[in-house]
Structures are given as structure tokens and as C-alpha cells.
Design a protein around this motif. Sequence first.
Motif, short mmCIF file in Angstrom:
data_model
loop_
_atom_site.label_atom_id
_atom_site.label_comp_id
_atom_site.label_asym_id
_atom_site.label_seq_id
_atom_site.Cartn_x
_atom_site.Cartn_y
_atom_site.Cartn_z
N ASP A 253 0.83 -1.09 -0.07
CA ASP A 253 -0.17 0.05 -0.07
C ASP A 253 0.98 1.19 0.04
O ASP A 253 1.58 1.48 -0.96
N TYR A 254 0.74 2.10 1.18
CA TYR A 254 1.57 3.38 0.96
C TYR A 254 2.92 3.06 1.99
O TYR A 254 3.54 4.26 2.12
N TRP A 255 3.11 1.85 2.31
CA TRP A 255 4.14 1.76 3.27
C TRP A 255 5.82 1.34 2.42
O TRP A 255 5.55 0.22 1.83
N GLN A 256 6.73 2.09 2.44
CA GLN A 256 7.96 1.67 1.54
C GLN A 256 8.66 1.16 2.60
O GLN A 256 8.97 1.56 3.81
N ILE A 257 9.23 -0.02 2.24
CA ILE A 257 9.96 -0.95 3.21
C ILE A 257 11.66 -0.75 2.85
O ILE A 257 11.89 -0.86 1.72
N ASN A 258 11.93 -0.85 3.96
CA ASN A 258 13.71 -0.63 3.85
C ASN A 258 14.19 0.33 2.77
O ASN A 258 14.90 -0.13 1.97
N ASN A 259 13.55 1.51 2.80
CA ASN A 259 13.67 2.73 1.89
C ASN A 259 13.70 2.31 0.43
O ASN A 259 14.67 2.64 -0.63
N GLY A 260 12.77 1.13 0.16
CA GLY A 260 12.67 0.65 -1.01
C GLY A 260 13.71 -0.27 -1.86
O GLY A 260 13.73 -0.58 -2.98
N GLU A 261 14.42 -0.74 -0.83
CA GLU A 261 15.33 -1.69 -1.28
C GLU A 261 15.04 -3.09 -1.01
O GLU A 261 14.73 -3.40 0.24
N PRO A 262 15.41 -4.08 -1.69
CA PRO A 262 14.85 -5.58 -1.59
C PRO A 262 15.98 -5.85 -0.28
O PRO A 262 17.03 -5.49 -0.17
N GLY A 263 15.35 -6.83 0.55
CA GLY A 263 16.19 -7.24 1.76
C GLY A 263 17.19 -8.39 1.30
O GLY A 263 17.26 -8.69 0.17
N LYS A 264 18.06 -8.55 2.36
CA LYS A 264 19.21 -9.47 2.25
C LYS A 264 18.81 -10.62 2.07
O LYS A 264 19.43 -11.49 1.12
N ILE A 265 18.01 -11.14 2.89
CA ILE A 265 17.61 -12.89 2.82
C ILE A 265 16.87 -13.06 1.48
O ILE A 265 17.05 -14.02 0.56
N THR A 266 16.14 -12.06 1.15
CA THR A 266 15.36 -11.86 -0.16
C THR A 266 16.40 -12.17 -1.37
O THR A 266 16.23 -13.28 -2.35
N LYS A 267 17.47 -11.34 -1.46
CA LYS A 267 18.46 -11.47 -2.26
C LYS A 267 19.17 -12.81 -2.50
O LYS A 267 19.45 -13.29 -3.55
N ALA A 268 19.47 -13.36 -1.44
CA ALA A 268 20.20 -14.43 -1.28
C ALA A 268 19.39 -15.61 -1.84
O ALA A 268 20.03 -16.41 -2.68
N LEU A 269 18.06 -15.67 -1.34
CA LEU A 269 17.14 -16.77 -2.11
C LEU A 269 17.21 -16.72 -3.47
O LEU A 269 17.17 -17.34 -4.22
N GLN A 270 17.04 -15.32 -3.96
CA GLN A 270 16.93 -15.21 -5.22
C GLN A 270 18.23 -15.55 -6.15
O GLN A 270 18.11 -16.18 -7.31
N SER A 271 19.47 -15.44 -5.51
CA SER A 271 20.54 -15.82 -6.25
C SER A 271 20.66 -17.15 -6.23
O SER A 271 21.08 -18.00 -7.05
N VAL A 272 20.15 -18.03 -5.32
CA VAL A 272 20.29 -19.47 -5.42
C VAL A 272 19.27 -20.02 -6.33
O VAL A 272 19.60 -21.06 -7.25
N PHE A 273 17.93 -19.18 -6.24
CA PHE A 273 17.05 -19.61 -7.52
C PHE A 273 17.66 -19.56 -8.84
O PHE A 273 17.38 -20.20 -9.85
N LYS A 274 18.42 -18.27 -8.94
CA LYS A 274 19.03 -18.04 -10.14
C LYS A 274 19.85 -19.26 -10.58
O LYS A 274 19.71 -19.74 -11.73
N LYS A 275 20.65 -19.56 -9.75
CA LYS A 275 21.82 -20.66 -10.03
C LYS A 275 20.81 -21.75 -10.38
O LYS A 275 21.46 -22.51 -11.46
N VAL A 276 20.00 -22.22 -9.56
CA VAL A 276 19.46 -23.63 -10.00
C VAL A 276 18.71 -23.52 -11.47
O VAL A 276 18.79 -24.43 -12.11
N THR A 277 18.18 -22.39 -11.71
CA THR A 277 17.30 -22.26 -13.03
C THR A 277 18.33 -22.33 -14.06
O THR A 277 18.07 -22.70 -15.01
N GLU A 278 19.49 -21.42 -13.96
CA GLU A 278 20.53 -21.42 -14.76
C GLU A 278 21.16 -22.96 -15.34
O GLU A 278 21.47 -22.95 -16.46
N ASP A 279 21.33 -23.85 -13.99
CA ASP A 279 21.88 -25.01 -14.32
C ASP A 279 20.77 -25.77 -14.65
O ASP A 279 20.86 -27.39 -14.74
N HIS A 280 19.62 -25.63 -15.09
CA HIS A 280 18.59 -26.47 -15.26
C HIS A 280 18.40 -27.09 -16.43
O HIS A 280 18.12 -26.14 -17.57
N TYR A 281 18.75 -28.20 -16.65
CA TYR A 281 18.73 -29.04 -18.07
C TYR A 281 18.14 -29.98 -18.21
O TYR A 281 17.93 -30.90 -17.12
#
Length: 281
Positions: A253-281
Motif C-alpha cells: 500500500d503506502y508503506w515503503q519497506i527498507n527505503n525501497g531496497e530488496p532485503g538481504k535474505i530475499t536477495k540471497a534466495l533469489q541468487s540461489v534460485f537463479k543458479k538452480v534455474t540457470e543450471d536446469h537442463y
Amino acid sequence: MIVYFNNDFKLINEVSLSPFDRGFLFADGVYESIRTYNRKLFRYEDHLERLKRSLKETRIDFDNFNSIKNIIYDIIKKNNIEKESLVYLQITRGSVQQRTHSFPMEKTTPTLFISVKEFKEDNEEQSKGVKVILQEDVRWLRCDIKSTSLLPVVLANQKASEEDAAEAILVRDGMITEGTHTNFFAVKDETVFTAPKSRLILDGITRKVVLEFCEKFKMDFKEEFIDKDDLKNFTEFFITSTTKELTPVTMIDYWQINNGEPGKITKALQSVFKKVTEDHY
Ligand code: PDD
């Protein structure tokens, strides 16, 4: 565009569907959205299992699953999709002689429709995060079934797009359930929270993948409903789905979280997800 309709590959404008198809009359059908990574279907077996469960729960008598995977790859080929694909598969109870609410007396043949389109993920959304809005969850009490009966989420998602938000997050009796087409996650004190598997949410495949990562990397997680009034005690949020992957939420809604920056754990999980999908054959 070439699609698969009942037993045939067809040009989309050659497909005709009876207005007496129960999918048209009652949204009496179920569906799956599946995507490819490196041109290979991602978590196909999980999608198939969920499809079978949706069919069983809705008592749609379809069991011709063996050839579906090959049909999907054939449609991708026939449409000359060179990059990634998003597959839409829908099965309805089929066409009837007349409209009755209960199942028809005569045996119907379920209608199978499969289409594919080229898919490109939204890198900007994934790196910068998105705004979501909160909306009342007015859906039925079997959200665990991937039913095509989606009017409540169509309306909630429309409201989101009118408010420049990427998703509407649904609230039932003060508790957050999920998004209109995504699962919802929040982080507090390095613990990842998401709503428990139940009849109130769809058991998302991406949700499952994220929880598998948490287990593998020994990150704490809890499958618990989050009270809407408790949201401000969390520090990170993200949504997951086949199409959104892991997308950070930076505004509710109108609440900006963490100054509009994605969080640390979110980014860590995103990068694992990226790696797994990049390696998906
Ligand atoms: N939607 N919750 C709901 C209500 C959904 O409709 C979806 C998927 C999800 C995420 O599930 P998955 O991770 O398996 O995609 C959660 C698809 C993408 C759709 O409606 O097309």
C-alpha cells in the motif's frame, strides 16, 4: 499461433469451442502454468502431480497424461519459440447438451487446451522490487485447487494494476493468505515466514522450491499465517510464482519497506534460485 485442442494441433483461429462447454458456462475446469528454463520444462512432475490432484478434487475424469509432455515440446517447436516458453494448460469437464448445475447424465469428454508463448522474465521487477496492495480475500474455501474460476482474483489484480501495483495480496479474517497469482513470504529476525499449506492457499511450486532452499541452506522458516496488523514487524517481503520467480516486495500500500531496497535474505534466495534455474537442463 499453433495450439493443442482436444486431440489436435490447430491454428488458434481454427479452434472452436461449444458455448455448452462447462468451462465456458461454469468455469468448470482446472489449469496449470509451467515455464521452461534452458528450454526444458521446470518442475514438470510437480505441475503434473498438482494437475492430477486438482482433477481429482473437482472429479473431472481425465487420465490421458502420458503424451502431454511431448505435446508441449511439440507445440513449442511448432511455434518456433527459440527462447523460453510459458505453457498454459487447461482441462474442463467438457461440452454438454444442456446447462445443468450438477454433472451431466451423459458421459462427457474433458476439453484439453494447451498454448505456449515466449516468456521473458521482468528483470527490473526482480532487481528493484515491486509495490503490492492489500485486498480482501473473497475467494472460495478451496484455494488449494487450481481452478479456472478466477473472477475474485481478476478483480483484485485489476485493482492492483489501477494502483500501479504488481500484485494484490489477499487478506482473509485479518490473516495474509497469498497473492492473486503468487505466494507471499515475509522475513523477521532472519526467519522466513509463509502461509501454511491448507485449503486457503495454492500449494505453489515456486513456494516449494524456496522452502527446499531454506532447508538445504539451514535457514529458519515457519509455515504460519501472518496477521495483517503484524506486517510492520517484518523487515523483508517477497512473492513467488512460475512467472514472477522470486520478486521482492518493496512497498505495501503506502508503506515503503527498507527505503525501497530488496532485503538481504530475499536477495540471497533469489541468487540461489537463479543458479538452480540457470543450471536446469
Ligand atoms: N499462478 N497462488 C496462486 C493463487 C496462483 O495462481 C499461483 C500461480 C501461485 C504460485 O504457484 P506456482 O509457484 O506453482 O506458479 C500461488 C499461475 C502462475 C497463474 O495463475 O498463471
